[in-house]
Scaffold this motif. Structure first.
Motif, PDB file in Angstrom:
ATOM      1  N   ALA A   1     -38.749   0.863   6.805  1.00  0.00           N
ATOM      2  CA  ALA A   1     -38.223   0.594   5.591  1.00  0.00           C
ATOM      3  C   ALA A   1     -38.402  -0.816   5.326  1.00  0.00           C
ATOM      4  N   PHE A   2     -37.739  -1.901   6.368  1.00  0.00           N
ATOM      5  CA  PHE A   2     -37.886  -3.087   6.206  1.00  0.00           C
ATOM      6  C   PHE A   2     -39.255  -3.511   5.933  1.00  0.00           C
ATOM      7  N   LEU A   3     -40.296  -3.123   6.708  1.00  0.00           N
ATOM      8  CA  LEU A   3     -41.829  -3.536   6.633  1.00  0.00           C
ATOM      9  C   LEU A   3     -42.152  -3.099   5.259  1.00  0.00           C
ATOM     10  N   ARG A   4     -41.925  -2.081   4.612  1.00  0.00           N
ATOM     11  CA  ARG A   4     -42.242  -1.583   3.164  1.00  0.00           C
ATOM     12  C   ARG A   4     -41.688  -2.388   2.189  1.00  0.00           C
ATOM     13  N   HIS A   5     -40.186  -2.732   2.120  1.00  0.00           N
ATOM     14  CA  HIS A   5     -39.549  -3.303   1.114  1.00  0.00           C
ATOM     15  C   HIS A   5     -39.158  -4.805   1.515  1.00  0.00           C
ATOM     16  N   GLY A   6     -39.267  -5.195   2.717  1.00  0.00           N
ATOM     17  CA  GLY A   6     -38.739  -6.692   2.951  1.00  0.00           C
ATOM     18  C   GLY A   6     -37.223  -6.479   3.137  1.00  0.00           C
ATOM     19  N   TYR A   7     -36.619  -7.659   3.394  1.00  0.00           N
ATOM     20  CA  TYR A   7     -35.276  -7.634   3.606  1.00  0.00           C
ATOM     21  C   TYR A   7     -34.400  -7.777   2.397  1.00  0.00           C
TER      22      TYR A   7
ATOM     23  N   THR B   1     -31.435  -2.319  -0.228  1.00  0.00           N
ATOM     24  CA  THR B   1     -30.193  -2.170  -0.237  1.00  0.00           C
ATOM     25  C   THR B   1     -29.968  -0.888   0.914  1.00  0.00           C
ATOM     26  N   MET B   2     -28.547  -1.015   1.235  1.00  0.00           N
ATOM     27  CA  MET B   2     -28.223   0.230   2.254  1.00  0.00           C
ATOM     28  C   MET B   2     -28.515   1.538   1.520  1.00  0.00           C
ATOM     29  N   VAL B   3     -28.428   1.616   0.363  1.00  0.00           N
ATOM     30  CA  VAL B   3     -28.663   3.046  -0.180  1.00  0.00           C
ATOM     31  C   VAL B   3     -30.071   3.181  -0.170  1.00  0.00           C
ATOM     32  N   GLU B   4     -31.074   2.429  -0.230  1.00  0.00           N
ATOM     33  CA  GLU B   4     -32.625   2.586  -0.486  1.00  0.00           C
ATOM     34  C   GLU B   4     -32.856   2.857   1.179  1.00  0.00           C
ATOM     35  N   LEU B   5     -32.033   2.019   2.004  1.00  0.00           N
ATOM     36  CA  LEU B   5     -32.470   2.551   3.421  1.00  0.00           C
ATOM     37  C   LEU B   5     -31.946   3.910   3.963  1.00  0.00           C
ATOM     38  N   ALA B   6     -31.027   4.394   3.338  1.00  0.00           N
ATOM     39  CA  ALA B   6     -30.536   5.477   3.870  1.00  0.00           C
ATOM     40  C   ALA B   6     -31.555   6.614   3.366  1.00  0.00           C
ATOM     41  N   LYS B   7     -32.167   6.274   2.086  1.00  0.00           N
ATOM     42  CA  LYS B   7     -32.969   7.274   1.394  1.00  0.00           C
ATOM     43  C   LYS B   7     -34.297   7.325   2.438  1.00  0.00           C
ATOM     44  N   GLU B   8     -34.757   5.918   2.765  1.00  0.00           N
ATOM     45  CA  GLU B   8     -35.818   5.862   3.644  1.00  0.00           C
ATOM     46  C   GLU B   8     -35.925   6.592   5.065  1.00  0.00           C
TER      47      GLU B   8
ATOM     48  N   ILE C   1     -47.925  -5.208  13.915  1.00  0.00           N
ATOM     49  CA  ILE C   1     -47.033  -4.475  12.899  1.00  0.00           C
ATOM     50  C   ILE C   1     -46.242  -5.246  11.652  1.00  0.00           C
ATOM     51  N   VAL C   2     -45.885  -6.329  11.984  1.00  0.00           N
ATOM     52  CA  VAL C   2     -45.101  -7.262  11.145  1.00  0.00           C
ATOM     53  C   VAL C   2     -46.360  -7.859  10.198  1.00  0.00           C
TER      54      VAL C   2
ATOM     55  N   HIS D   1     -44.349  -8.570   3.348  1.00  0.00           N
ATOM     56  CA  HIS D   1     -43.186  -9.123   3.781  1.00  0.00           C
ATOM     57  C   HIS D   1     -42.980 -10.059   4.999  1.00  0.00           C
ATOM     58  N   THR D   2     -44.308 -10.295   5.628  1.00  0.00           N
ATOM     59  CA  THR D   2     -44.246 -10.990   7.046  1.00  0.00           C
ATOM     60  C   THR D   2     -43.348 -11.992   7.196  1.00  0.00           C
ATOM     61  N   VAL D   3     -43.486 -13.267   6.196  1.00  0.00           N
ATOM     62  CA  VAL D   3     -43.026 -14.253   6.165  1.00  0.00           C
ATOM     63  C   VAL D   3     -41.475 -14.345   6.068  1.00  0.00           C
ATOM     64  N   GLU D   4     -41.037 -13.381   5.171  1.00  0.00           N
ATOM     65  CA  GLU D   4     -39.634 -13.215   5.052  1.00  0.00           C
ATOM     66  C   GLU D   4     -38.918 -12.551   6.272  1.00  0.00           C
ATOM     67  N   LEU D   5     -39.757 -11.560   6.757  1.00  0.00           N
ATOM     68  CA  LEU D   5     -39.289 -10.765   7.862  1.00  0.00           C
ATOM     69  C   LEU D   5     -39.084 -11.541   9.005  1.00  0.00           C
ATOM     70  N   ASN D   6     -39.818 -12.677   9.224  1.00  0.00           N
ATOM     71  CA  ASN D   6     -39.950 -13.552  10.400  1.00  0.00           C
ATOM     72  C   ASN D   6     -38.711 -14.277  10.371  1.00  0.00           C
ATOM     73  N   ALA D   7     -38.695 -14.824   9.056  1.00  0.00           N
ATOM     74  CA  ALA D   7     -37.618 -16.044   8.792  1.00  0.00           C
ATOM     75  C   ALA D   7     -36.033 -15.176   8.871  1.00  0.00           C
ATOM     76  N   VAL D   8     -35.964 -13.808   8.724  1.00  0.00           N
ATOM     77  CA  VAL D   8     -34.508 -13.245   8.631  1.00  0.00           C
ATOM     78  C   VAL D   8     -34.494 -12.964  10.020  1.00  0.00           C
ATOM     79  N   ALA D   9     -35.551 -12.613  10.993  1.00  0.00           N
ATOM     80  CA  ALA D   9     -35.141 -12.400  12.449  1.00  0.00           C
ATOM     81  C   ALA D   9     -34.607 -13.671  12.830  1.00  0.00           C
ATOM     82  N   PHE D  10     -35.310 -14.815  12.818  1.00  0.00           N
ATOM     83  CA  PHE D  10     -34.670 -15.975  13.403  1.00  0.00           C
ATOM     84  C   PHE D  10     -33.413 -16.537  12.752  1.00  0.00           C
ATOM     85  N   MET D  11     -32.979 -15.919  11.581  1.00  0.00           N
ATOM     86  CA  MET D  11     -31.841 -16.358  11.049  1.00  0.00           C
ATOM     87  C   MET D  11     -30.626 -15.301  11.524  1.00  0.00           C
ATOM     88  N   THR D  12     -30.869 -13.946  11.567  1.00  0.00           N
ATOM     89  CA  THR D  12     -29.936 -13.114  11.871  1.00  0.00           C
ATOM     90  C   THR D  12     -29.967 -12.666  13.547  1.00  0.00           C
ATOM     91  N   SER D  13     -31.310 -12.834  14.163  1.00  0.00           N
ATOM     92  CA  SER D  13     -30.979 -12.092  15.483  1.00  0.00           C
ATOM     93  C   SER D  13     -31.851 -13.186  16.615  1.00  0.00           C
TER      94      SER D  13
END
Length: 197
Positions: free
Chosen positions: A7-13, A17-24, A90-91, A96-108
């Motif tokens: 879901a994150f790979l398809r839509h980015g971070y 939303t949590m609603v879309e994540l639940a559907k995915e 995979i990433v 959304h590669t750049v965004e997902l990398n940035a979010v990984a460093f910010m949140t994780s």
């Protein structure tokens, strides 16, 4: 975890939303909240899962190569290829590669550091074991811990290289990096002690 990751790979971070994540994931929103309190918590879980799986699968692949009589370079470079390369492949496939990398460093970042330390400890033990089995001869110039650190740093460097290497070249780039760190590519010039007379 695979569905959450996809879901994150398809839509980015940012836009997911949590609603879309639940559907995915095929869940109701309520069911998703049973597992995760927030989108950030879900993303952190994917980072934790990806790191744990990459390390486990990497060492399993290295062990198979070792049993089949592979060299130290083959063993370690395959571990790096699975541990780091699989995630990179995979990433990179996501728009959304750049965004997902940035979010990984910010949140994780704390998770990534935890797994980096654990992986380097495992790698140090492997280097000692390879030396004990005669697959490496350590010179003493660097400790197994320092070698493990250099190899892990090198693999992360391959992943962050600019321009990014083509995904098809990652395996060879890890092999070249491992070979260079383990066996070097140059020697320091000796002092010329000849008389200048």
């Amino acid at each position: 975890m695979l569905q959450v990751s996809q879901a994150f790979l398809r839509h980015g971070y940012g836009k997911l939303t949590m609603v879309e994540l639940a559907k995915e994931c095929g869940f109701t929103r309520r069911a998703l909240y049973y597992y995760f309190n927030s989108k950030e918590e879900a993303y952190r879980a994917t980072v934790r899962h990806g790191n744990a799986q990459g390390i486990q699968l990497g060492f399993e692949a290295g062990e198979r190569i070792r049993r089949d009589g592979g060299s130290a370079v083959e063993i370690i470079s395959e571990i790096m290829n699975i541990r780091y390369g699989t995630t990179r492949r995979i990433v990179q496939s996501s728009p959304h590669t750049v965004e997902l990398n940035a979010v990984a460093f910010m949140t994780s970042r704390d998770i990534m550091i935890e797994f980096a330390i654990s992986f380097q400890d495992d790698l140090e033990r492997l280097i000692i074991s390879l030396a004990e089995d005669g697959l490496l001869r350590l010179t003493g110039a660097l400790s197994p811990k320092q070698i493990a650190q250099a190899l892990a740093d090198g693999a992360r460097g391959v992943n962050q290289a600019l321009p990014p290497p083509p995904l098809a070249d990652l395996s060879e780039r890890y092999r070249l990096m491992c070979q260079t760190i383990l066996f070097g590519s140059a020697t320091a010039p000796g002092r010329d002690t000849r008389s200048k007379a």
